[in-house]
Design a protein around this motif. Structure first.
Motif, short mmCIF file in Angstrom:
data_model
loop_
_atom_site.label_atom_id
_atom_site.label_comp_id
_atom_site.label_asym_id
_atom_site.label_seq_id
_atom_site.Cartn_x
_atom_site.Cartn_y
_atom_site.Cartn_z
N GLY A 356 -3.89 0.96 1.53
CA GLY A 356 -4.00 2.35 1.10
C GLY A 356 -4.04 3.35 2.25
O GLY A 356 -4.18 4.56 2.03
N SER A 357 -3.92 2.88 3.48
CA SER A 357 -3.96 3.76 4.64
C SER A 357 -2.67 4.58 4.72
O SER A 357 -1.64 4.24 4.14
N ALA A 358 -2.72 5.66 5.45
CA ALA A 358 -1.57 6.58 5.53
C ALA A 358 -0.26 5.91 5.92
O ALA A 358 0.78 6.17 5.30
N PRO A 359 -0.24 5.01 6.92
CA PRO A 359 1.05 4.40 7.29
C PRO A 359 1.66 3.53 6.19
O PRO A 359 2.88 3.39 6.12
N LEU A 360 0.82 2.91 5.35
CA LEU A 360 1.32 1.96 4.35
C LEU A 360 1.26 2.48 2.92
O LEU A 360 1.74 1.81 2.00
N ARG A 361 0.71 3.66 2.74
CA ARG A 361 0.48 4.16 1.37
C ARG A 361 1.77 4.26 0.57
O ARG A 361 1.84 3.86 -0.59
N GLY A 362 2.82 4.79 1.17
CA GLY A 362 4.09 4.95 0.46
C GLY A 362 4.71 3.60 0.11
O GLY A 362 5.26 3.42 -0.98
N TRP A 363 4.63 2.64 1.05
CA TRP A 363 5.16 1.30 0.80
C TRP A 363 4.41 0.63 -0.34
O TRP A 363 5.01 0.01 -1.22
N THR A 364 3.08 0.77 -0.36
CA THR A 364 2.26 0.17 -1.41
C THR A 364 2.59 0.79 -2.77
O THR A 364 2.73 0.08 -3.78
#
Length: 373
Positions: A356-364
């Motif tokens: 859920g962190s900013a770098p991975l949020r979109g991918w998740t």
């Protein structure tokens, strides 16, 4: 010459969508449904972008948007703390609409396209395939019927009798758990889902249209909750939320499991939807995946001359590949909500914070909205 170009067994949302697509292409279609009345169980509620595109192709996209609730996003919590917050982008919407309402829209659309296509109270009991056609035996209100079609699509659900009769196999995949759920009036309506991945097991909270909300509780395998008091107590213990539901509310128990047919076609007979693959409803991908399969199948059948044997080898591989991807994702979602000891809970909390962190949020968010399927 066969009576129909395509005969579909089962008038669930996937079978109905395929029927609409084929009739729009000018094919002669019949849909045999053993039930005489509509199935009013809420069941699937989530419509992802691939599913919405399929519904648009069938001509009911605007109606689904008008009746559905757009899910803004969701939160993942554990031990009363928020670990991650996701927002669904405008180009990957998630709509919430109970399955009976989606099914009603599809039935109305099919009847507007072909008033005679849907045959209710028609229970298909046997299928026999020849080089030129598939011959179907069915029990109907007016007695036994003998029908024929160039292609038969079996869309009669997870417990398909015809799949077993055809010997197409039913292979278990990773991911199985028991749950109980209720749909209730929401005291504070919203448009966000909340997942409580607690040490004692998952609690889900999904908004529904018309100011309602679905609550889902993971329970021990083989052991349900005795009644609504136990259901509410489990939620209160795990999340601190007091639902205070009246005693006459009855939770619905269900088992989420995953299976795949070893093959999804044999000659002129094709499996579709839950008859071809069972995907855990955790993640909301089973019905949508069936719609995607229906679009792919409709394209292939429409390209073939009605009486010609369609080549479904590539379609077979594509269906099983997409199902395998969806099942791996769902198995992961289920593992995040399994009862677990403290060390496992702490480890998965770290993982969920990372996802859920900013770098991975979109991918998740893309994974949760069926990107790549």
């Amino acid at each position: 010459m066969p009576d129909h170009d395509v005969l579909i067994v089962g008038a669930g949302p996937v079978g109905l969508l395929l029927a609409c697509l084929l009739v729009q292409e000018g094919l002669r279609v019949a849909v045999c449904e053993r039930r005489k009345e509509d199935d009013d169980r809420t069941r699937a509620i989530g419509i992802h972008r691939p599913g919405l595109e399929a519904l648009e192709a069938a001509g009911i996209g605007d109606a689904v948007r008008a009746q559905g609730l757009r899910l803004e996003g969701g939160e993942v919590r554990s031990r009363r703390r928020t670990l991650a917050t996701l927002t669904f982008a405008a180009d990957r919407p998630v709509l919430i609409l109970p399955q009976p309402r989606t099914g009603a829209l599809l039935r109305a659309r099919l009847q507007s396209l072909s008033a005679e296509a849907l045959i209710l109270g028609c229970d298909v009991t046997g299928i026999r395939q020849t080089a030129e056609a598939v011959h179907v035996t069915a029990d109907a209100a007016d007695g036994r019927r003998e029908l024929s079609a160039a292609v038969v699509v079996v869309a009669d659900g997870v417990r398909s009798r015809l799949r077993d009769d055809l010997g197409l196999g039913w292979r278990p995949r990773t991911g199985r758990a028991s749950y109980a759920m209720v749909d209730v009036i929401d005291s504070a309506p919203g448009a966000r889902a909340v997942l409580h991945c607690e040490p004692e097991g998952l609690v889900e909270s999904f908004p529904l249209p018309d100011g309602r909300r679905r609550w889902v509780v993971r329970v021990s395998e083989g052991r349900g909750l005795e009644g609504i008091e136990d259901f509410c107590a489990a939620i209160a213990t795990r999340t601190g939320v007091d639902l205070g539901l009246p005693p006459d509310v009855r939770p619905t128990a269900f088992v989420a499991a995953q299976h795949t047919a070893k093959r999804v076609h044999r000659g002129r007979i094709v499996l579709l939807g839950d008859a071809a693959h069972e995907v855990s409803p955790i993640g909301g991908q089973g019905m949508n995946l069936g719609w995607v399969d229906a679009v792919r199948l409709a394209e292939r059948l429409a390209r073939s001359a009605p009486a010609r044997m369609p080549d479904l080898t590539a379609y077979d591989r594509q269906v099983r590949r997409s199902a395998s991807r969806a099942q791996r994702r769902s198995a992961f979602y289920m593992s995040m909500g399994a009862p677990a000891p403290a060390t496992t809970v702490r480890a998965r909390e770290v993982l969920m914070r990372t996802l859920g962190s900013a770098p991975l949020r979109g991918w998740t968010a893309g994974l949760l909205t069926m990107r790549g399927l």
